[in-house]
Design a protein around this motif. Sequence first.
Motif, PDB file in Angstrom:
ATOM      1  N   PRO A   6     -89.444 -18.798 -27.765  1.00 11.69           N
ATOM      2  CA  PRO A   6     -89.034 -19.124 -26.298  1.00 11.69           C
ATOM      3  C   PRO A   6     -90.075 -18.585 -25.346  1.00 11.69           C
ATOM      4  CG  PRO A   6     -87.802 -17.357 -27.024  1.00 11.69           C
ATOM      5  CD  PRO A   6     -88.766 -17.865 -28.373  1.00 11.69           C
ATOM      6  N   PRO A   7     -90.219 -18.986 -24.013  1.00 14.04           N
ATOM      7  CA  PRO A   7     -91.156 -18.534 -23.013  1.00 14.04           C
ATOM      8  C   PRO A   7     -91.069 -16.897 -22.522  1.00 14.04           C
ATOM      9  CG  PRO A   7     -89.464 -19.800 -21.972  1.00 14.04           C
ATOM     10  CD  PRO A   7     -89.504 -20.129 -23.437  1.00 14.04           C
ATOM     11  N   ASN A   8     -91.811 -16.234 -22.295  1.00  7.38           N
ATOM     12  CA  ASN A   8     -91.583 -14.778 -22.057  1.00  7.38           C
ATOM     13  C   ASN A   8     -91.806 -14.583 -20.265  1.00  7.38           C
ATOM     14  OD1 ASN A   8     -94.534 -14.990 -21.790  1.00  7.38           O
ATOM     15  ND2 ASN A   8     -94.765 -13.551 -23.727  1.00  7.38           N
ATOM     16  N   GLU A   9     -92.176 -15.770 -19.596  1.00  9.59           N
ATOM     17  CA  GLU A   9     -92.408 -15.426 -18.214  1.00  9.59           C
ATOM     18  C   GLU A   9     -92.131 -16.812 -17.583  1.00  9.59           C
ATOM     19  OE1 GLU A   9     -97.312 -15.957 -17.496  1.00  9.59           O
ATOM     20  OE2 GLU A   9     -96.629 -13.982 -18.264  1.00  9.59           O
ATOM     21  N   ARG A  10     -91.829 -16.845 -16.189  1.00  8.18           N
ATOM     22  CA  ARG A  10     -91.648 -17.865 -15.410  1.00  8.18           C
ATOM     23  C   ARG A  10     -91.902 -17.751 -13.960  1.00  8.18           C
ATOM     24  NH1 ARG A  10     -85.170 -18.420 -15.998  1.00  8.18           N
ATOM     25  NH2 ARG A  10     -84.563 -16.741 -14.547  1.00  8.18           N
ATOM     26  N   TRP A  21     -89.313 -11.908 -19.577  1.00  6.04           N
ATOM     27  CA  TRP A  21     -87.967 -11.593 -20.426  1.00  6.04           C
ATOM     28  C   TRP A  21     -88.006 -10.043 -20.740  1.00  6.04           C
ATOM     29  CZ3 TRP A  21     -83.662 -13.729 -20.889  1.00  6.04           C
ATOM     30  CH2 TRP A  21     -82.845 -13.300 -22.072  1.00  6.04           C
ATOM     31  N   ASP A  22     -86.964  -9.490 -20.551  1.00  4.73           N
ATOM     32  CA  ASP A  22     -86.807  -8.000 -20.940  1.00  4.73           C
ATOM     33  C   ASP A  22     -85.928  -8.182 -22.179  1.00  4.73           C
ATOM     34  OD1 ASP A  22     -85.879  -5.607 -21.409  1.00  4.73           O
ATOM     35  OD2 ASP A  22     -85.718  -5.039 -19.108  1.00  4.73           O
ATOM     36  N   ASP A  23     -86.762  -7.868 -23.522  1.00  7.18           N
ATOM     37  CA  ASP A  23     -85.980  -7.665 -24.624  1.00  7.18           C
ATOM     38  C   ASP A  23     -85.156  -6.670 -24.708  1.00  7.18           C
ATOM     39  OD1 ASP A  23     -87.124 -10.052 -26.154  1.00  7.18           O
ATOM     40  OD2 ASP A  23     -88.880  -8.756 -26.433  1.00  7.18           O
ATOM     41  N   ASP A  24     -85.017  -5.644 -24.065  1.00  8.32           N
ATOM     42  CA  ASP A  24     -84.215  -4.358 -24.306  1.00  8.32           C
ATOM     43  C   ASP A  24     -82.927  -4.788 -23.521  1.00  8.32           C
ATOM     44  OD1 ASP A  24     -86.120  -3.112 -25.534  1.00  8.32           O
ATOM     45  OD2 ASP A  24     -86.823  -2.013 -23.421  1.00  8.32           O
ATOM     46  N   ARG A  25     -82.846  -5.644 -22.182  1.00  2.55           N
ATOM     47  CA  ARG A  25     -81.648  -5.942 -21.570  1.00  2.55           C
ATOM     48  C   ARG A  25     -81.197  -7.372 -21.856  1.00  2.55           C
ATOM     49  NH1 ARG A  25     -82.511  -4.730 -15.502  1.00  2.55           N
ATOM     50  NH2 ARG A  25     -84.279  -5.897 -16.070  1.00  2.55           N
ATOM     51  N   GLY A  26     -82.010  -7.990 -22.694  1.00  3.63           N
ATOM     52  CA  GLY A  26     -81.608  -9.498 -22.871  1.00  3.63           C
ATOM     53  C   GLY A  26     -81.506 -10.565 -21.704  1.00  3.63           C
ATOM     54  N   VAL A  27     -82.440 -10.197 -20.645  1.00  2.00           N
ATOM     55  CA  VAL A  27     -82.086 -10.851 -19.463  1.00  2.00           C
ATOM     56  C   VAL A  27     -83.870 -11.025 -18.692  1.00  2.00           C
ATOM     57  CG1 VAL A  27     -80.099  -9.852 -18.587  1.00  2.00           C
ATOM     58  CG2 VAL A  27     -82.198  -8.833 -17.911  1.00  2.00           C
ATOM     59  N   TRP A  28     -83.674 -12.192 -17.909  1.00  2.00           N
ATOM     60  CA  TRP A  28     -85.039 -12.377 -17.100  1.00  2.00           C
ATOM     61  C   TRP A  28     -85.029 -11.259 -15.808  1.00  2.00           C
ATOM     62  CZ3 TRP A  28     -88.706 -15.368 -18.539  1.00  2.00           C
ATOM     63  CH2 TRP A  28     -88.557 -16.796 -19.252  1.00  2.00           C
ATOM     64  N   ALA A  29     -86.012 -10.469 -15.750  1.00  2.00           N
ATOM     65  CA  ALA A  29     -86.440  -9.479 -14.703  1.00  2.00           C
ATOM     66  C   ALA A  29     -87.547  -9.809 -13.795  1.00  2.00           C
ATOM     67  CB  ALA A  29     -85.985  -8.098 -15.345  1.00  2.00           C
ATOM     68  N   ALA A  30     -87.512  -9.363 -12.476  1.00  2.00           N
ATOM     69  CA  ALA A  30     -88.637  -9.489 -11.498  1.00  2.00           C
ATOM     70  C   ALA A  30     -89.687  -8.588 -12.422  1.00  2.00           C
ATOM     71  CB  ALA A  30     -88.650  -8.985 -10.284  1.00  2.00           C
ATOM     72  N   ARG A  31     -91.199  -9.074 -12.249  1.00  2.00           N
ATOM     73  CA  ARG A  31     -92.138  -8.143 -12.793  1.00  2.00           C
ATOM     74  C   ARG A  31     -92.212  -7.103 -11.792  1.00  2.00           C
ATOM     75  NH1 ARG A  31     -97.069 -11.797 -13.769  1.00  2.00           N
ATOM     76  NH2 ARG A  31     -98.015 -10.056 -12.904  1.00  2.00           N
TER      77      ARG A  31
END
Length: 57
Positions: A6-10, A21-31
């Motif tokens: 899967p993509p890791n940034e957008r 993508w924040d693996d620890d939280r399982g969500v997309w997050a602002a850089r």
Amino acid sequence: MIRIAPPNERKCERCGRKEVWDDDRGVWAARDDDWTGSPHCLHEWDINGSYNPIEEL
């Protein structure tokens, strides 16, 4: 053998917001280093036909 990658940034094409993508939280997050864009934008992510999630191992 095939793996789905899967993509890791957008990036939003409307406001420029960048997320990873924040693996620890399982969500997309602002850089952390780039808070541009609006969290309230109806984001249009830069997803197009050039990204291929299939990787051959």
